[in-house]
Write a protein that holds these residues in place. Structure first.
Motif, PDB file in Angstrom:
ATOM      1  N   UNK A  74       0.823  -1.197   0.000  1.00 18.76           N
ATOM      2  CA  UNK A  74       0.000   0.000   0.000  1.00 18.76           C
ATOM      3  C   UNK A  74       0.863   1.255   0.000  1.00 18.76           C
ATOM      4  N   UNK A  75       0.424   2.266  -0.757  1.00 21.06           N
ATOM      5  CA  UNK A  75       1.105   3.559  -0.792  1.00 21.06           C
ATOM      6  C   UNK A  75       0.502   4.461   0.286  1.00 21.06           C
ATOM      7  N   UNK A  76       1.327   4.885   1.229  1.00 18.20           N
ATOM      8  CA  UNK A  76       0.868   5.791   2.277  1.00 18.20           C
ATOM      9  C   UNK A  76       1.123   7.245   1.924  1.00 18.20           C
ATOM     10  N   UNK A  77       2.091   7.493   1.049  1.00 21.01           N
ATOM     11  CA  UNK A  77       2.406   8.859   0.657  1.00 21.01           C
ATOM     12  C   UNK A  77       2.955   8.875  -0.758  1.00 21.01           C
ATOM     13  N   UNK A  78       2.692   9.984  -1.439  1.00 17.08           N
ATOM     14  CA  UNK A  78       3.133  10.129  -2.830  1.00 17.08           C
ATOM     15  C   UNK A  78       3.492  11.587  -3.068  1.00 17.08           C
ATOM     16  N   UNK A  79       4.563  11.815  -3.825  1.00 15.97           N
ATOM     17  CA  UNK A  79       4.957  13.179  -4.182  1.00 15.97           C
ATOM     18  C   UNK A  79       5.423  13.203  -5.629  1.00 15.97           C
ATOM     19  N   UNK A  80       5.153  14.328  -6.283  1.00 14.72           N
ATOM     20  CA  UNK A  80       5.517  14.494  -7.694  1.00 14.72           C
ATOM     21  C   UNK A  80       6.107  15.876  -7.888  1.00 14.72           C
ATOM     22  N   UNK A  81       7.222  15.945  -8.601  1.00 17.24           N
ATOM     23  CA  UNK A  81       7.839  17.209  -8.996  1.00 17.24           C
ATOM     24  C   UNK A  81       7.801  17.283 -10.513  1.00 17.24           C
ATOM     25  N   UNK A  82       7.216  18.338 -11.047  1.00 16.53           N
ATOM     26  CA  UNK A  82       7.112  18.506 -12.494  1.00 16.53           C
ATOM     27  C   UNK A  82       7.842  19.743 -12.964  1.00 16.53           C
ATOM     28  N   UNK A  83       8.632  19.594 -14.025  1.00 20.77           N
ATOM     29  CA  UNK A  83       9.417  20.703 -14.567  1.00 20.77           C
ATOM     30  C   UNK A  83       9.256  20.748 -16.079  1.00 20.77           C
ATOM     31  N   UNK A  84       9.321  21.943 -16.639  1.00 20.64           N
ATOM     32  CA  UNK A  84       9.388  22.100 -18.085  1.00 20.64           C
ATOM     33  C   UNK A  84      10.853  22.276 -18.473  1.00 20.64           C
ATOM     34  N   UNK A  85      11.264  21.602 -19.535  1.00 22.32           N
ATOM     35  CA  UNK A  85      12.670  21.618 -19.928  1.00 22.32           C
ATOM     36  C   UNK A  85      13.032  22.802 -20.810  1.00 22.32           C
ATOM     37  N   UNK A  86      12.036  23.548 -21.317  1.00 19.44           N
ATOM     38  CA  UNK A  86      12.313  24.642 -22.241  1.00 19.44           C
ATOM     39  C   UNK A  86      11.774  25.992 -21.782  1.00 19.44           C
ATOM     40  N   UNK A  87      10.688  25.999 -21.007  1.00 21.06           N
ATOM     41  CA  UNK A  87      10.073  27.257 -20.593  1.00 21.06           C
ATOM     42  C   UNK A  87      10.018  27.324 -19.066  1.00 21.06           C
ATOM     43  N   UNK A  88      10.103  28.533 -18.546  1.00 21.37           N
ATOM     44  CA  UNK A  88      10.060  28.729 -17.102  1.00 21.37           C
ATOM     45  C   UNK A  88      10.971  27.728 -16.397  1.00 21.37           C
ATOM     46  N   UNK A  89      12.196  27.643 -16.878  1.00 18.95           N
ATOM     47  CA  UNK A  89      13.121  26.625 -16.378  1.00 18.95           C
ATOM     48  C   UNK A  89      13.659  26.931 -14.984  1.00 18.95           C
ATOM     49  N   UNK A  90      13.250  28.049 -14.419  1.00 17.16           N
ATOM     50  CA  UNK A  90      13.659  28.371 -13.050  1.00 17.16           C
ATOM     51  C   UNK A  90      12.715  27.784 -12.015  1.00 17.16           C
ATOM     52  N   UNK A  91      11.585  27.208 -12.450  1.00 14.04           N
ATOM     53  CA  UNK A  91      10.540  26.817 -11.514  1.00 14.04           C
ATOM     54  C   UNK A  91      10.143  25.364 -11.687  1.00 14.04           C
ATOM     55  N   UNK A  92       9.443  24.846 -10.684  1.00 15.94           N
ATOM     56  CA  UNK A  92       8.900  23.497 -10.705  1.00 15.94           C
ATOM     57  C   UNK A  92       7.574  23.503  -9.951  1.00 15.94           C
ATOM     58  N   UNK A  93       6.718  22.541 -10.281  1.00 13.96           N
ATOM     59  CA  UNK A  93       5.470  22.352  -9.556  1.00 13.96           C
ATOM     60  C   UNK A  93       5.585  21.084  -8.715  1.00 13.96           C
ATOM     61  N   UNK A  94       5.083  21.132  -7.507  1.00 10.07           N
ATOM     62  CA  UNK A  94       5.178  19.977  -6.623  1.00 10.07           C
ATOM     63  C   UNK A  94       3.802  19.628  -6.074  1.00 10.07           C
ATOM     64  N   UNK A  95       3.606  18.334  -5.848  1.00 12.27           N
ATOM     65  CA  UNK A  95       2.384  17.837  -5.215  1.00 12.27           C
ATOM     66  C   UNK A  95       2.785  16.801  -4.172  1.00 12.27           C
TER      67      UNK A  95
END
Length: 338
Positions: A74-95
């Protein structure tokens, strides 16, 4: 109620959805379903199989990193980091998601720490995340991490049974000689694809609050990739756009998303009007026409849900007039990494 072992003995492990066994993806899908049901028990439940499939989907130039806390199978916790490789490359989205029965044991902090290290290694200096007032633990967690509120949004919901048909008719009445033509598509025709990409970029004019974000460029290739992901999920997307027949330019659009397995709920996506065409009633037209279309084409649909920045007075005014009522507060948080 899930039986939770001593959290001290649980580890955060990297997770690659595309190569992971199907049963592991499904376990994460069940976690996402349970977390959503805890926050909004009145909603149709998420479908774990659909959520599991969504874990594997990537847009053009998108890079993701994932981590999971496992307890047996069973998964008790999950996290995702998403980045764009060409635009807004200074930032990331996290969940970051922790099972409701496993919260307040430090699992979210450990998941975040793992992805923070990834973001810093990749040179991302800003991380953006969203929380809903339906799950106050998320807001408290964001503050605990030192994130700052960057953009406050009102999530609103419309009861389709309460629509004012006279209002819908008035908003769809166009003046004599009107040069605009209304299109409705599930898939944007090839001949309109470049024009639709240009139209979608009007969303760069939407309020951003304090978000450290540059304009996004939308390409036809992106739209086709999104189409494939929507089809793979079995989701229905309706898009309406107004064309100025004098020039062929698209000046307004709106889109909704509907999953037959969760038939009662329709999600309103973006609605935009080109700045040069504002004041012509195009926004009201596409919104009213789309709601009539939803009633006719989405069997079992009862509610439409949308989100608008609190400072977006024009769109909020349209939604309030249609009967949308406050449902939750959605906050976009920004954390600057050093």
């Amino acid at each position: 109620m899930m039986t939770i072992p001593d959290a001290a003995g649980l580890r955060v492990t990297p997770f690659e959805p595309r190569s992971a066994p199907p049963e592991q993806r499904l376990a994460v899908g069940r976690l996402l379903r349970d977390a959503a049901a805890f926050a909004s028990p009145e909603d149709p439940p998420l479908v774990p199989e659909k959520e599991a499939l969504g874990l594997t989907q990537l847009g053009p130039d998108e890079h993701t990193e994932h981590a999971v806390v496992w307890s047996g199978d069973e998964a008790l916790g999950y996290a995702r980091l998403g980045c764009d490789l060409k635009q807004n490359t200074h930032m990331a989205h996290v969940r970051v998601i922790v099972h409701p029965d496993a919260r307040r044991q430090g699992l979210g902090t450990r998941l975040w720490a793992a992805l923070r290290d990834v973001a810093m290694r990749e040179g991302r200096r800003v991380v953006i995340a969203g929380t809903t007032s339906r799950s106050p633990a998320g807001e408290a967690f964001a503050r605990h991490l030192g994130a700052e509120e960057a953009l406050a949004n009102r999530q609103s919901q419309l009861d389709l049974n309460a629509l004012d048909d006279d209002l819908l008719a008035r908003w769809q009445t166009r003046p004599d000689g009107d040069p605009y033509r209304l299109h409705v598509w599930r898939t944007i025709p090839d001949g309109y694809l470049a024009r639709m990409a240009d139209m979608m970029m009007v969303m760069n004019t939407a309020p951003r609050g304090d978000l450290d974000m540059e304009d996004w460029t939308i390409t036809p290739e992106m739209i086709r990739a999104w189409d494939k992901m929507i089809d793979a999920q079995g989701e229905v997307r309706f898009l309406m756009a107004t064309e100025d027949t004098r020039s062929g330019q698209l000046d307004a659009y709106t889109e909704v998303f509907w999953l037959p397995e969760r038939a009662a709920l329709v999600y309103q996506g973006a609605t935009g009007v080109r700045p040069s065409a504002r004041g012509l009633g195009l926004g009201k037209w596409v919104k009213a026409a789309m709601l009539e279309h939803v009633r006719a084409q989405c069997p079992g649909a009862r509610f439409v849900r949308t989100s608008n920045a609190n400072v977006n007075e024009a769109m909020l005014g349209i939604n309030v007039a249609l009967g949308f009522e406050p449902w939750a507060r959605f906050t976009e948080w920004q954390l600057k990494l050093s």
